[in-house]
Motif scaffolding. Structure first.
Motif, short mmCIF file in Angstrom:
data_model
loop_
_atom_site.label_atom_id
_atom_site.label_comp_id
_atom_site.label_asym_id
_atom_site.label_seq_id
_atom_site.Cartn_x
_atom_site.Cartn_y
_atom_site.Cartn_z
N MET A 125 -11.47 106.94 16.23
CA MET A 125 -11.73 108.37 16.11
C MET A 125 -11.07 108.95 14.85
O MET A 125 -11.67 109.76 14.14
N GLU A 126 -9.86 108.53 14.59
CA GLU A 126 -9.11 109.06 13.44
C GLU A 126 -9.81 108.74 12.13
O GLU A 126 -10.00 109.63 11.28
N TYR A 127 -10.20 107.48 11.95
CA TYR A 127 -10.84 107.11 10.69
C TYR A 127 -12.24 107.70 10.57
O TYR A 127 -12.64 108.16 9.48
N LEU A 128 -13.00 107.69 11.67
CA LEU A 128 -14.35 108.25 11.59
C LEU A 128 -14.33 109.73 11.25
O LEU A 128 -15.11 110.20 10.41
N LEU A 129 -13.44 110.50 11.89
CA LEU A 129 -13.37 111.93 11.58
C LEU A 129 -12.95 112.15 10.13
O LEU A 129 -13.49 113.04 9.45
N ASP A 130 -12.02 111.35 9.65
CA ASP A 130 -11.58 111.49 8.26
C ASP A 130 -12.73 111.19 7.30
O ASP A 130 -12.97 111.94 6.35
N ARG A 131 -13.45 110.10 7.54
CA ARG A 131 -14.54 109.72 6.64
C ARG A 131 -15.71 110.71 6.73
O ARG A 131 -16.36 111.01 5.72
N ILE A 132 -15.99 111.23 7.93
CA ILE A 132 -17.12 112.14 8.11
C ILE A 132 -16.81 113.54 7.62
O ILE A 132 -17.58 114.15 6.88
N GLY A 133 -15.68 114.09 8.04
CA GLY A 133 -15.38 115.49 7.75
C GLY A 133 -14.23 115.74 6.81
O GLY A 133 -13.98 116.89 6.42
N GLY A 134 -13.48 114.68 6.44
CA GLY A 134 -12.30 114.86 5.61
C GLY A 134 -11.08 115.20 6.45
O GLY A 134 -11.20 115.60 7.61
N PRO A 135 -9.87 115.08 5.88
CA PRO A 135 -8.64 115.30 6.65
C PRO A 135 -8.41 116.74 7.07
O PRO A 135 -7.63 117.01 7.98
N ARG A 193 -3.65 81.45 7.00
CA ARG A 193 -4.84 80.86 6.38
C ARG A 193 -6.09 81.74 6.49
O ARG A 193 -6.86 81.89 5.53
N ASP A 194 -6.33 82.34 7.67
CA ASP A 194 -7.62 82.96 7.93
C ASP A 194 -7.59 84.46 8.24
O ASP A 194 -8.63 85.05 8.53
N LEU A 195 -6.43 85.09 8.22
CA LEU A 195 -6.36 86.52 8.49
C LEU A 195 -6.60 87.30 7.20
O LEU A 195 -5.86 87.17 6.23
N GLY A 196 -7.66 88.11 7.22
CA GLY A 196 -7.95 88.97 6.07
C GLY A 196 -7.76 90.43 6.43
O GLY A 196 -7.64 90.79 7.61
N TRP A 197 -7.74 91.29 5.43
CA TRP A 197 -7.55 92.73 5.66
C TRP A 197 -8.27 93.52 4.59
O TRP A 197 -8.42 93.07 3.44
N THR A 198 -8.72 94.70 4.97
CA THR A 198 -9.43 95.57 4.04
C THR A 198 -9.35 97.00 4.55
O THR A 198 -8.83 97.26 5.63
N ALA A 199 -9.88 97.94 3.75
CA ALA A 199 -9.87 99.36 4.13
C ALA A 199 -11.02 99.67 5.08
O ALA A 199 -12.01 98.92 5.17
N PHE A 200 -10.91 100.78 5.80
CA PHE A 200 -11.99 101.23 6.67
C PHE A 200 -13.17 101.62 5.79
O PHE A 200 -13.01 102.25 4.75
N PRO A 201 -14.39 101.26 6.19
CA PRO A 201 -15.56 101.52 5.33
C PRO A 201 -15.91 103.00 5.19
O PRO A 201 -15.47 103.84 5.98
N THR A 202 -16.72 103.28 4.20
CA THR A 202 -17.26 104.62 4.03
C THR A 202 -18.32 104.88 5.10
O THR A 202 -18.85 103.95 5.70
N VAL A 203 -18.59 106.16 5.34
CA VAL A 203 -19.63 106.55 6.30
C VAL A 203 -20.67 107.36 5.56
O VAL A 203 -20.34 108.36 4.90
#
Length: 435
Positions: free
Chosen positions: A209-219, A300-310
């Motif tokens: 919810m936190e990331y989706l609201l930020d990406r959709i409507g801004g902080p 060996r196999d753990l990767g990480w990245t930012a939350f995607p754009t919406v």
């Protein structure tokens, strides 16, 4: 529940800070007058008692070598911390300085006039003003005012993924919502759950919810709510966020049994490291969790990245959500304000930042980048630091940013939304009605 602190492979229990705020809200009426800190030559600092306390104790020992007024560190066991602090703050033996999570966790004290407003002090002191990442300083405050100085490591929420699964299915970690939907379809077709989710713990759902609201409507949308305007829940971006969550659930993004999967006992992390789930949205402590549970996978196999754009969203794609850090705040009743401020200023020192790095944390100081090569995982530490350093906004976890009367129903309503026991429209109506 989550803890505000995770260090070097050790995951301490995190209580929802909203619950902390609820207990804090029962401040005794006498708070705000009288003496503080014990004898005239000592100030008392309360700290959450966990494995990281040794870093703060070393800082106290160093400070006391040159300070006429000494600092006495009181380590309070995590399970007792909020009750102990609440009782102490309403008594003549209140601490001069105390550990907190910022946001809603300190609002009762701010409202009662029990904290020193540090805004002008920081603006007028180059060490404090320039010593920390701006997004971290802002995240711990309230209504544009600063009441705390960062004193532990950063904990942004990140999208972790199983590199072996992505390589096997010849796709890249998602950068856009279209990428994410492609990944969902690909892994579902292969019989792999796209996203691990510890739904039985509730708070992991909050991160979506936190990331989706930020990406959709801004902080700004959540900032309005955090500042006390419950009508902010009626913003169209909130409804769109809830609708997007429903779409993810209906698409099978989290599998069919996520409501019975936990995080605290290792359920969701195990799905990721066993290859039964491809991705996991979680705080940066996930690396330490995986290192402890499945070290070969982590290395060996753990990767990480930012939350995607919406698509269609107005939020900056470099914004971050999570637990910015923990803070020291100063009791307005202290007899030794200058000493307390001098102690807080020591948190910006290179030596203190180095001690955090040595303990497996990523400091929030502006000078930390050059030290991260000595971290247990320099690549991961550098990624975290750059992620936060470049973030225009770092939104504090909602359950910590809000007071209990809002945070408690929030977790309940989000859980109902994810469990399909309520509609997006009903979620919005329930949160607007929360008092």
């Amino acid at each position: 529940m989550r803890s505000g602190i995770f260090t070097q492979g050790t995951r301490t229990t995190r209580w929802v800070a909203a619950g902390a705020a609820m207990v804090m809200a029962g401040l005794l009426a006498g708070c705000g007058s009288g003496d503080s800190g014990g004898d005239s030559g000592t100030i008392t600092a309360y700290v959450y008692g966990d494995d990281a306390v040794k870093v703060q104790q070393a800082a106290v020992d160093t400070f006391n070598k040159t300070s006429e007024v000494k600092v006495k560190l009181v380590s309070v066991p995590g399970t007792d911390y909020v009750n102990k602090l609440r009782s102490a703050m309403g008594s003549p033996s209140a601490p001069d300085v105390f550990f907190n999570w910022g946001g809603g966790s300190i609002k009762p004290y701010v409202d009662s006039g029990n904290l020193v407003d540090l805004t002008s002090t920081i603006e007028g002191d180059a060490t404090l003003k320039d010593g920390f990442l701006p997004s971290i300083m802002t995240a711990g405050g309230l209504e544009g005012r600063v009441y705390g100085v960062p004193m532990r490591g950063m904990q942004p929420v990140m999208l972790f993924y199983n590199k072996a699964l992505f390589a096997e299915h010849e796709i890249e970690p998602p950068k856009t919502w279209e990428d994410l939907q492609t990944a969902i379809r690909t892994f579902k077709a292969a019989g792999i759950t796209p996203f691990a989710l510890g739904g039985s713990d509730k708070w992991p759902e909050l991160m979506w919810m936190e990331y989706l609201l930020d990406r959709i409507g801004g902080p700004e949308v959540f900032k309005r709510i955090q500042d006390g305007d419950t009508e902010g829940w009626g913003d169209p971006a909130v409804l769109k966020t809830a609708q997007t969550v429903k779409e993810l659930i209906d698409d099978g993004a989290f599998g069919k049994n996520f409501n019975s999967v936990d995080y605290g006992n290792g359920g969701a992390p195990t799905l990721l490291n066993k290859g039964k789930a491809a991705m996991h949205l979680m705080g940066s402590w996930e690396y330490s969790t995986q290192l402890g549970k499945a070290p070969e996978f982590a290395e060996r196999d753990l990767g990480w990245t930012a939350f995607p754009t919406v698509a269609g969203g107005v939020g900056d794609p470099t914004n971050v959500v999570g637990n910015p850090t923990n803070y020291w705040s100063v009791n307005a009743r202290t007899k030794h304000k200058d000493t307390a401020l001098a102690f807080l200023k020591a948190m910006a020192s290179k030596s203190y930042a180095q001690s955090l790095v040595d303990n497996g944390d990523v400091p929030t100081t502006s000078n930390a980048a050059s030290m991260l090569s000595g971290s247990p995982n320099p690549e991961f530490a550098a990624y975290q630091y750059e992620m936060v350093q470049e973030a225009p906004s770092f939104t504090l976890s909602w359950d910590q940013a809000l007071e209990a009367q809002y945070a408690t129903p929030l977790l309940t309503e989000i859980s109902k939304l994810f469990a399909a026991k309520t509609t997006p429209e009903q979620f919005v109506a329930a949160m607007k009605a929360a008092k």
